[in-house]
Scaffold this motif. Structure first.
Motif, mmCIF file in Angstrom:
data_model
loop_
_atom_site.group_PDB
_atom_site.id
_atom_site.type_symbol
_atom_site.label_atom_id
_atom_site.label_comp_id
_atom_site.label_asym_id
_atom_site.label_seq_id
_atom_site.Cartn_x
_atom_site.Cartn_y
_atom_site.Cartn_z
ATOM 1 N N TRP A 36 0.820 -1.211 0.000
ATOM 2 C CA TRP A 36 0.000 0.000 0.000
ATOM 3 C C TRP A 36 0.854 1.262 0.000
ATOM 4 N N LEU A 39 1.986 1.915 -3.577
ATOM 5 C CA LEU A 39 0.923 2.512 -4.394
ATOM 6 C C LEU A 39 0.713 3.980 -4.060
ATOM 7 N N TRP A 42 3.607 5.817 -5.557
ATOM 8 C CA TRP A 42 3.509 5.812 -7.018
ATOM 9 C C TRP A 42 2.579 6.927 -7.494
ATOM 10 N N SER A 43 1.563 7.223 -6.722
ATOM 11 C CA SER A 43 0.616 8.263 -7.122
ATOM 12 C C SER A 43 1.279 9.633 -7.231
ATOM 13 N N TRP A 61 6.292 -4.659 -11.186
ATOM 14 C CA TRP A 61 4.839 -4.592 -11.004
ATOM 15 C C TRP A 61 4.235 -5.992 -10.912
ATOM 16 N N HIS A 65 2.225 -7.157 -7.585
ATOM 17 C CA HIS A 65 0.839 -7.632 -7.680
ATOM 18 C C HIS A 65 0.706 -9.060 -7.150
ATOM 19 N N HIS A 68 0.489 -9.287 -3.398
ATOM 20 C CA HIS A 68 -0.789 -8.799 -2.890
ATOM 21 C C HIS A 68 -1.929 -9.771 -3.224
ATOM 22 N N TYR A 69 -1.861 -10.397 -4.367
ATOM 23 C CA TYR A 69 -2.927 -11.281 -4.823
ATOM 24 C C TYR A 69 -3.018 -12.566 -3.997
ATOM 25 N N GLY A 104 3.665 -7.519 -15.731
ATOM 26 C CA GLY A 104 3.291 -6.451 -14.815
ATOM 27 C C GLY A 104 2.992 -5.148 -15.533
ATOM 28 N N ARG A 106 1.526 -0.910 -14.843
ATOM 29 C CA ARG A 106 1.396 0.162 -13.849
ATOM 30 C C ARG A 106 -0.038 0.211 -13.320
ATOM 31 N N PRO A 107 -0.169 0.550 -12.057
ATOM 32 C CA PRO A 107 -1.540 0.664 -11.516
ATOM 33 C C PRO A 107 -2.275 1.855 -12.103
#
Length: 107
Positions: A36, A39, A42-43, A61, A65, A68-69, A104, A106-107
């Protein structure tokens, strides 16, 4: 911060957290908090949608992911998943080849 700088910095941290989890030095909750935090940070990175991905960024990425998955037990005990994640980590640490099956984004 530029994309490459972000990915370089966070790649090393991601590998550290994942290896720490496998070594029972870091709790799974810390691995999730790292996800988290990445992320959120990254914003704040400025990039254009046309900017191409590097192999390192795709693997980063993908690995992020994946941690987290999958749940804590699977990441710790599933031999096939561990092998996949280790290949990614080795590449990000500069000691392995680029896994060809990492997609991967990018979010």
């Amino acid at each position: 911060m530029k994309v490459n700088n972000f990915i370089n910095e966070k790649s090393q941290q991601l590998c550290y957290y994942l290896r720490g989890y496998w070594g029972n030095l870091i709790a799974y909750s810390e691995l999730e908090l790292f996800f988290w935090d990445v992320l959120e940070e990254w914003s704040q990175v400025e990039y254009s949608l046309e900017q191409p991905y590097s192999s390192q960024e795709r693997v980063f990425w993908h690995l992020l992911h994946q941690i987290h998955y999958w749940d804590a037990q699977k990441i710790m005990l599933d031999d096939d998943l561990i092998e996949e994640l280790q290949r990614c980590a080795c590449f990000l640490e500069g000691t392995g080849r680029c896994p060809i099956d990492c997609v991967g984004i990018r979010p």
